[in-house]
Design a protein around this motif. Structure first.
Motif, short mmCIF file in Angstrom:
data_model
loop_
_atom_site.label_atom_id
_atom_site.label_comp_id
_atom_site.label_asym_id
_atom_site.label_seq_id
_atom_site.Cartn_x
_atom_site.Cartn_y
_atom_site.Cartn_z
N LEU A 94 0.82 -1.20 0.00
CA LEU A 94 0.00 0.00 0.00
C LEU A 94 0.86 1.26 0.00
CD1 LEU A 94 -2.95 1.10 0.27
CD2 LEU A 94 -2.54 1.16 2.73
N PHE A 95 2.03 1.18 0.62
CA PHE A 95 2.84 2.36 0.81
C PHE A 95 4.02 2.45 -0.17
CE2 PHE A 95 1.06 0.83 4.81
CZ PHE A 95 0.25 1.89 5.12
N THR A 96 4.35 1.32 -0.84
CA THR A 96 5.50 1.33 -1.73
C THR A 96 5.14 1.12 -3.19
OG1 THR A 96 5.86 -1.05 -1.38
CG2 THR A 96 7.01 0.47 0.09
N ALA A 97 4.00 0.50 -3.45
CA ALA A 97 3.64 0.22 -4.84
C ALA A 97 3.33 1.51 -5.58
CB ALA A 97 2.44 -0.71 -4.89
N SER A 98 3.45 1.45 -6.90
CA SER A 98 3.18 2.61 -7.74
C SER A 98 1.67 2.75 -7.93
CB SER A 98 3.86 2.43 -9.10
OG SER A 98 3.50 3.49 -9.96
N HIS A 99 1.14 3.88 -7.51
CA HIS A 99 -0.28 4.16 -7.68
C HIS A 99 -0.42 5.45 -8.48
CE1 HIS A 99 -1.63 1.09 -4.82
NE2 HIS A 99 -0.61 1.46 -4.07
N SER A 100 -1.49 5.53 -9.26
CA SER A 100 -1.69 6.74 -10.05
C SER A 100 -1.97 7.94 -9.16
CB SER A 100 -2.85 6.53 -11.03
OG SER A 100 -4.04 6.22 -10.32
N LYS A 101 -2.55 7.70 -7.98
CA LYS A 101 -2.82 8.76 -7.03
C LYS A 101 -2.42 8.27 -5.64
CE LYS A 101 -6.69 10.76 -9.62
NZ LYS A 101 -8.12 11.13 -9.59
N ARG A 102 -2.13 9.21 -4.78
CA ARG A 102 -1.70 8.87 -3.42
C ARG A 102 -2.80 8.07 -2.72
NH1 ARG A 102 2.10 11.10 0.11
NH2 ARG A 102 1.64 10.82 2.32
N PRO A 103 -2.51 6.88 -2.19
CA PRO A 103 -3.57 6.02 -1.65
C PRO A 103 -3.97 6.34 -0.21
CG PRO A 103 -1.48 4.87 -1.59
CD PRO A 103 -1.22 6.19 -2.27
N THR A 104 -3.20 7.18 0.49
CA THR A 104 -3.54 7.49 1.88
C THR A 104 -3.47 8.98 2.12
OG1 THR A 104 -1.25 7.28 2.65
CG2 THR A 104 -2.61 5.28 2.69
N VAL A 105 -4.19 9.41 3.16
CA VAL A 105 -4.17 10.80 3.59
C VAL A 105 -4.23 10.81 5.11
CG1 VAL A 105 -6.68 11.01 3.40
CG2 VAL A 105 -5.28 13.08 3.36
N GLN A 106 -3.57 11.76 5.73
CA GLN A 106 -3.61 11.87 7.18
C GLN A 106 -5.04 12.13 7.65
OE1 GLN A 106 -1.17 11.72 9.67
NE2 GLN A 106 0.26 10.92 8.15
N MET A 107 -5.47 11.40 8.66
CA MET A 107 -6.86 11.48 9.12
C MET A 107 -7.23 12.90 9.56
SD MET A 107 -8.71 8.94 11.87
CE MET A 107 -8.17 7.50 10.95
#
Length: 418
Positions: A94-107
């Motif tokens: 979830l944190f290292t794979a290449s994603h087109s958009k950032r997969p997480t945001v600070q709550m």
């Protein structure tokens, strides 16, 4: 990065509750998210990661603005989704794979919303200690419970449109009351404003047809997850209006829920013994397995002119007499159809001791025993400006599963003019 790991958190990898949020960059489009530690995982951005045998053709459900479509799938789909998210976290994909958009945001940067389009809402009355306390106050100790109470889960149809997410203020309502028995009724602002410590259960699974029943033994696959719930109540309005058809305007003024739906799968380690039931329930209400939950519940109250929160109640979901399975069976015994996103309220959850009573009505014993707050003030019922915070969590010493909080501030009544 995975977030702050230095302090206890309600949302470990064993929890992963679902919610709906808007982020700091787009405050108009809602996304489905999962809470993990101090992060929100944006499922819209990782929908293609749900490539298991059941979800590979259902990835669109993670791109909606509510959870209804996902909740309308089966328990097997929900389990596969949970296992997929856990795998992405534990392998660090979830944190290292290449994603087109950032997969997480600070709550702390997101705004939470009511996570479900709620079509129908039933509020039950399933805590025996609460029902007994209210019966003693308004009838007698000998006639505390109504004759039907131990035979069926009592409930009423609530107002789905006024269910709001935690943080939404609630306005003191106007209504009719009867200040003096035998006198004429009075119209004006509610004087006896109260909270109710409850939990809500969201129904899932494909819709049922009108006429289709769901027995208690069949109900588990219809239970998606749970939230904290504050069913704000205008007690003086309620007393005047509830005969003969039950609560109406005293309850439709607002019901607050916590934003994160904690799934049944996350709560399974905390299943505990059912409350003993006597007489034995009718067959459609019977189930042989334990389906109560050791969920610790707390209520804090903070006056507007103080920074001090006073814990006024410590209770537990395990005090429920009727289980959620039995509530669902009672809801459908007549053939009432279900839709994903329907909400079942537990009713006020009170324990055996005075410090575990789940409403001001009980805590102050109908106003005869005022509560003293940390700042020295007293309360019989809620005052304008008061903030009420509900919290819930499970903790067995090895694992903590939390619900976050459910918060609301009581605003003054809006003057009524003709």
């Amino acid at each position: 990065m995975e977030g702050n790991t230095d302090k206890p958190n309600d949302f470990p990898v064993e929890n992963l509750p679902y919610g709906v949020f808007t982020g700091p960059l787009n405050k108009t489009v809602k996304h489905i998210g999962v809470a993990y530690r101090d992060l929100v995982i944006d499922l819209n951005h990782i929908a293609n990661s749900f490539d298991g045998p059941l979800l590979k053709d259902q990835q669109h459900v993670f791109m909606q603005e509510s959870l209804n479509a996902f909740m309308g799938l089966t328990r097997a789909h929900w389990v596969e989704a949970r296992e997929t998210i856990q795998r992405l976290i534990r392998t660090n994909d979830l944190f290292t794979a290449s994603h087109s958009k950032r997969p997480t945001v600070q709550m702390r940067f997101v705004e939470m919303h009511v996570p479900v389009e709620i079509g129908d809402y039933t509020d039950f009355y399933s805590s025996i200690h609460h029902a007994t306390n209210v019966g003693i106050m308004f009838r007698s100790k000998e006639n505390a419970l109504m004759p039907n109470w131990k035979y069926l889960p009592v409930g009423y149809h609530g107002r789905a449109s006024s269910i709001v997410v935690s943080g939404t203020p609630i306005t003191r309502p106007y209504g009719q009351t009867l200040p003096v028995e035998g006198a004429a009724p009075h119209f004006g602002p509610c004087r006896l404003m109260d909270f109710e410590l409850e939990m809500g259960c969201f129904v899932g699974g494909p819709p049922t047809a009108l006429g289709q029943r769901v027995t208690a033994q069949e109900a588990e696959d219809r239970i998606f997850g749970f939230v904290l719930m504050n069913d704000w109540s205008a007690r003086d309005i309620q007393k005047w209006e509830y005969v003969p058809l039950g609560p109406f305007t005293s309850k439709n003024l607002g019901t607050s829920i916590s934003p994160w739906i904690v799934t049944l799968e996350a709560l399974r380690p905390f299943i505990c013994d059912n409350f003993p039931q006597d007489p034995e329930p009718f067959p459609y209400l019977k189930h042989n397995d334990n389906f109560n939950f050791d969920i610790k519940l707390e209520v804090d109250l903070k006056p507007e002119d103080s920074s001090a929160y006073t814990t006024i109640c410590r209770s537990n979901f395990k005090y429920m007499y009727w289980t959620v399975k039995q509530q669902l069976a009672q809801q459908t015994i007549t053939g009432c159809n279900l839709k994903p996103g329907d909400l079942l309220g537990s009713g006020t959850i009170s324990g055996e001791t005075p410090d575990s009573y789940g409403s001001m009505l009980e805590l102050s014993w109908k106003g005869t025993k005022p509560l003293r707050l940390l700042n020295g003030q007293e309360r019989k019922f809620l005052q304008d400006g008061d903030t009420v915070v509900l919290r819930g969590y499970c903790d067995n010493g090895q694992l903590r599963i939390g619900f976050g909080s459910c918060e609301g501030k009581l605003l003054p009544a809006v003057p009524f003019t003709q």
